[in-house]
Design a protein around this motif. Structure first.
Motif, short mmCIF file in Angstrom:
data_model
loop_
_atom_site.label_atom_id
_atom_site.label_comp_id
_atom_site.label_asym_id
_atom_site.label_seq_id
_atom_site.Cartn_x
_atom_site.Cartn_y
_atom_site.Cartn_z
N LYS A 184 35.55 -28.51 -28.25
CA LYS A 184 34.80 -29.44 -27.38
C LYS A 184 33.53 -28.77 -26.85
O LYS A 184 32.79 -29.37 -26.10
CB LYS A 184 35.68 -29.89 -26.23
N GLY A 185 33.33 -27.49 -27.16
CA GLY A 185 32.03 -26.90 -26.84
C GLY A 185 32.00 -25.83 -25.79
O GLY A 185 30.99 -25.14 -25.66
N THR A 186 33.08 -25.65 -25.00
CA THR A 186 32.98 -24.63 -23.96
C THR A 186 32.95 -23.21 -24.54
O THR A 186 32.38 -22.31 -23.94
CB THR A 186 34.11 -24.76 -22.91
N GLY A 187 33.57 -23.04 -25.72
CA GLY A 187 33.50 -21.74 -26.38
C GLY A 187 32.06 -21.43 -26.77
O GLY A 187 31.57 -20.31 -26.60
N VAL A 188 31.40 -22.45 -27.30
CA VAL A 188 29.99 -22.28 -27.69
C VAL A 188 29.15 -21.94 -26.46
O VAL A 188 28.33 -21.02 -26.49
CB VAL A 188 29.46 -23.56 -28.37
N TRP A 189 29.39 -22.65 -25.36
CA TRP A 189 28.65 -22.35 -24.12
C TRP A 189 28.85 -20.89 -23.71
O TRP A 189 27.91 -20.22 -23.30
CB TRP A 189 29.14 -23.21 -22.96
N THR A 190 30.10 -20.44 -23.80
CA THR A 190 30.39 -19.07 -23.38
C THR A 190 29.57 -18.09 -24.21
O THR A 190 28.95 -17.16 -23.66
CB THR A 190 31.89 -18.74 -23.56
#
Ligand code: NBP
Length: 483
Positions: free
Chosen positions: A264-270
């Motif tokens: 959902k994208g929070t890994g990418v944000w991190t």
């Protein structure tokens, strides 16, 4: 009709997370919970399904605001992004100075910082609060990472403490820091979650392919691991998933699921933020990339079609599962060390006074990465909040030193057997990079100076230098007034 201001807390957004959080709030003594949802049917449905909660149902946003006692406190649990902004605008229009708007969704912390800045002049508090634990956590007790002002936390603290998970008698909530600190730490939590899941996946893959174990037998191995230092929610659910049999086909569940992982994208944000902060979070990045690789069926098929002979699987000796456990543990320590480094760098960049020991403590219960060894992380940071890396803390230093032979055997076995282990491999390389006397970065500096005159520093003198590569190859000092 005038609505009486009877509720001490309200929830806007009653999809699964908001509904469960509202039920959790209502189940705690002293709370009267007002509920509102853009589509009124959802509100009516929740209230009808849970008469025991004593909800104050509000069909309109005006009724919702009128039903809140002062200081009005509302938790927004809607889709992050435009939905959150829409609800914030509705509340800001109606709230008064001293009232508190809480965003409990998965907002990007930069948005939280901007929203706080925008709302602050109105005198209304805005607190971005990270909530982890999924649907079940929201209902039974999540791990809660509140940001926002210390003043708003005076009101919010007791309410959030009442619904948080409890670990060793302590509620899993702490005021992380101002404005976006809570959502930042939640983002890092999710990044670590990606790394942890990938590492567990690699352990499974090795036990299955090299170890030759069937899923139900691997479930037993994981269940066994869950009684020791690896004890964690993710290990526990992995055992359950591996035991699951597909009712339709009778095959192991894991064999009928498409091997393409989404996110959902929070890994990418991190990873994006860690790159921006200059913090190596290879474990998290490899986990994000591993999901991306898995989701490239055309490329995977193209390479498989080449028909390149696969290497023969290495022999799994008697201590193989034990080796995998040690590799998993050491790699996990690296992933958490990197995550905490990102928290330290974020705190420095954004001016947050984040207590790492408290963050480790509130992750011990309720959240997805809850694990026994968070106690050890909390201890390490309590003992010395300024350690250069978690790998230096005596407990972890010992664990990684003792496990390193096994770790190397596992990475070598995987490479020789053609099993991808980006998580284990990158964690080991990271550890070896920190442990090396000299790194090839010296040569890289030489290359940078050769083609771009980027200069370098020397081991034996202060200052910065440049070699005249296209001239006589003499060296000049570049940090003195003469240059
Ligand atoms: P969703 O993320 O699916 O959002 C649905 C809710 O948002 C509904 O109540 C919907 O109202 C409302 N909404 C939308 Br969409 N646009 C709106 C708008 N413009 N104005 C007002 N309301 C609007 O809900 P969820 O899965 O319950 O998640 C809620 C939050 O929690 C999200 O930020 C999510 O990222 C986060 N989350 C956290 C975890 C966790 O483990 N911490 C897990 C899952 C989700 P409607 O009924 O009228 O359409």
């Amino acid at each position: 009709m005038t609505t009486r201001a009877t509720a001490n807390i309200g929830v806007v957004g009653l999809a699964v997370m908001g509904a469960n959080l509202a039920r959790n709030l209502a189940s705690r003594e002293g709370n009267t919970v007002a509920v509102h949802n853009r589509t009124p049917a959802r509100t009516a449905e929740l209230v009808a399904a849970h008469p025991e909660a004593g909800f104050v149902a509000a069909e309109s946003i005006d009724d919702f605001v009128a039903s809140l006692a002062r200081p009005r406190t509302a938790i927004i649990m809607v889709q992050a992004g435009a939905g959150t902004d829409a609800v914030i605008d509705q509340l800001v229009e109606r709230f008064e100075p001293g009232d508190i708007i809480v965003d409990g969704g998965n907002a990007n912390f930069q948005d939280t910082i901007a929203r706080e800045r925008r709302i602050a002049p109105t005198g209304i508090h805005f607190a971005g609060v990270g909530i982890s634990g999924g649907e079940e956590g929201a209902l039974k007790g999540p791990s809660i990472m509140p940001g926002g002002s210390a003043e708003s936390y005076e009101t919010l603290g007791p309410i959030l403490s009442s619904i948080a998970a409890v670990a060793d008698g302590e509620p899993c909530v702490t005021h992380v820091g101002t404005d976006g600190a809570g959502h930042f730490v939640k983002m890092i939590h999710n990044g670590i979650e990606y790394a942890d899941m990938q590492l567990i996946g690699e352990a499974y893959d090795l036990l299955r392919t090299v170890g030759g174990l069937e899923p139900h037998a691997i479930a037993d191995v994981f269940a066994q691991w869950n009684k020791g230092p690896l004890e964690s929610y993710l290990i526990e659910i992995t055992a359950e998933i591996l035991r699951q049999v597909d009712p339709g086909t009778g095959k192991p569940f894991v064999d009928v699921v498409l091997d393409q992982a989404g996110s959902k994208g929070t890994g990418v944000w991190t990873v994006q933020n860690a790159l921006d902060l200059g913090v190596p979070v290879g474990g998290i990045a490899e986990a994000v990339f591993a999901r991306a690789v898995s989701s490239k069926p055309d490329q995977r098929a193209a390479v498989r079609r080449l028909g390149i002979a696969r290497p023969a699987l290495q022999e799994a000796g008697p201590g193989f599962a034990e080796d995998v456990a040690k590799a998993l543990y050491a790699s996990k320590v690296v992933a958490y060390a990197q995550g905490f480094d990102a928290i330290i760098a974020g705190a420095e960049r954004y001016g947050w006074d984040i207590h790492k020991d408290r963050v480790a403590r509130i992750w011990r219960g309720g959240c997805i990465i809850r694990a026994r060894f968070l106690d050890r992380i909390a201890e390490a940071y309590t003992e010395d909040p300024n350690i250069a890396t978690l790998l230096e803390a005596p407990y972890f230093a010992r664990a990684v030193t003792e496990g390193q032979d096994a770790w190397r055997r596992i990475v070598a076995t995987a490479a020789r057997s053609g099993i991808p282990v980006p998580g284990f491999g990158s964690a080991l390389s990271y550890y070896d990079s920190l442990a090396a006397d000299r790194l090839p970065a010296a040569l890289v500096q030489g290359q940078r100076d050769f083609f771009g005159a980027h200069t370098y520093r020397r081991t034996d003198q202060e200052g910065t230098f440049h070699t005249l590569w296209s001239g006589d190859r003499g060296e000049v000092r570049t940090d003195t007034a003469s240059h």
